[in-house]
Write an enzyme that holds these catalytic residues in place. Structure first.
Site, PDB file in Angstrom:
ATOM      1  N   ARG A 193       0.802  -1.225   0.000  1.00 46.80           N
ATOM      2  CA  ARG A 193       0.000   0.000   0.000  1.00 46.80           C
ATOM      3  C   ARG A 193       0.833   1.271   0.000  1.00 46.80           C
ATOM      4  NH1 ARG A 193      -4.121  -0.139   4.739  1.00 46.80           N
ATOM      5  NH2 ARG A 193      -2.334  -1.031   5.839  1.00 46.80           N
TER       6      ARG A 193
ATOM      7  N   SER B 133       0.113 -18.486  10.959  1.00 41.83           N
ATOM      8  CA  SER B 133       0.684 -18.130  12.267  1.00 41.83           C
ATOM      9  C   SER B 133       0.394 -19.256  13.241  1.00 41.83           C
ATOM     10  CB  SER B 133       0.071 -16.833  12.789  1.00 41.83           C
ATOM     11  OG  SER B 133       0.415 -16.610  14.150  1.00 41.83           O
TER      12      SER B 133
ATOM     13  N   LEU C 108       6.858 -16.258  17.538  1.00 42.94           N
ATOM     14  CA  LEU C 108       7.348 -14.936  17.928  1.00 42.94           C
ATOM     15  C   LEU C 108       8.379 -14.436  16.921  1.00 42.94           C
ATOM     16  CD1 LEU C 108       7.221 -12.805  20.283  1.00 42.94           C
ATOM     17  CD2 LEU C 108       9.280 -13.940  21.168  1.00 42.94           C
TER      18      LEU C 108
ATOM     19  N   TYR D 238      -7.675 -12.253  15.396  1.00 49.36           N
ATOM     20  CA  TYR D 238      -6.435 -12.515  14.657  1.00 49.36           C
ATOM     21  C   TYR D 238      -6.175 -14.019  14.581  1.00 49.36           C
ATOM     22  CZ  TYR D 238      -1.547 -12.907  13.434  1.00 49.36           C
ATOM     23  OH  TYR D 238      -0.377 -13.280  12.820  1.00 49.36           O
TER      24      TYR D 238
END
Length: 251
Positions: free
Chosen positions: A34, A137, A182, A150
């Site tokens: 973006r 994730s 992490l 999330y």
């Protein structure tokens, strides 16, 4: 023969590191993000390989469709799509979280990923080759306080990747879901809406993963023999592990 990789969210973090890693191997790159000034900077950095840079908000279905439709000659047959664009916003409990943050995560992490995949996949199937790499994730597997939406979006990425494999089993198209733990990048700065001091506390006293670590994995999964598919890569730093179940003990 020079291969082509398309990387979304390429202006920072994992995406930028992936662009650098694939460029180091001489790949042709399609990079999107973006922030146009960062895209310009990336083009200057990667000038040793052909680069097509596109300002893009993956949440905008029309923009995504136009990007894929209007790719210039030499960039149209994409060998690898790295669905990296994504974010976490806020760490409040579900009862106090921002609905706007929830919508942004759903629109980016789920809908944006779906738009890109659906636009590029027909060409891969027609050529009977290609690779979709989704950036998931460990939050899609292991819940933590404040992870609510999330984590749910990354659980979607996990299951979507598995279902893609099922749909594509009659083809040579591969699908990989990379699930970092992490990792220090701009991730926490975005999560805390630009509060760098608060973001830094997330990594205090740790040796987290770095974007280059994830980029190395993204490149590696493309290099295994064509009949091999690395379905999922769950990766954590050595200082991290999955924790015990949370139990609240009343007085």
């Amino acid at each position: 023969m020079q291969k082509t990789v398309c990387i979304t969210g390429a202006t920072s973090g994992f995406g930028r590191a992936c662009a650098q890693r694939f460029a180091a191997e001489g790949w042709r790159l399609i990079v999107s993000g973006r922030r146009t000034e960062r895209l310009d900077e990336l083009i200057r950095e990667l000038k040793t390989v052909p680069v097509h840079a596109i300002p893009l908000d993956v949440r905008n279905r029309e923009e995504v469709t136009a990007m894929v439709r209007d790719l210039p000659e030499g960039f149209r047959d994409v060998d690898v799509l790295v669905n990296n664009a994504g974010l976490a916003l806020g760490l409040e409990g579900a009862h106090a979280a921002s609905l706007e943050d929830w919508e942004t995560m759903i629109d980016t992490n789920i809908k944006g990923l779906c738009y890109l995949t659906r636009c590029f996949l027909p060409g891969m199937v027609a050529r009977n080759q290609g690779h979709i790499i989704n950036m998931g994730s460990i939050a899609g597997t292991y819940p933590y306080p404040g992870g609510n939406v999330y984590g749910a979006t990354k659980a979607f990425v996990k299951q979507f990747s598995r279902n893609l494999l099922t749909d594509l089993v009659h083809t040579r198209v591969r699908v990989t879901n990379i699930e970092p733990g992490l990792a220090e990048s701009e991730f926490s700065i975005v999560r805390f809406h630009g509060d760098k001091e608060k973001a830094d506390t997330v990594y205090s006293g740790t040796e987290p993963l770095r974007p280059a670590d994830i980029a190395e994995i993204a490149y590696w999964v493309t290099t295994v023999p064509p009949h091999v598919n690395i379905c999922t890569v769950e990766v954590m730093p050595t200082c991290q592990s999955c924790g015990p179940f949370a139990i609240h003990r009343g007085s």
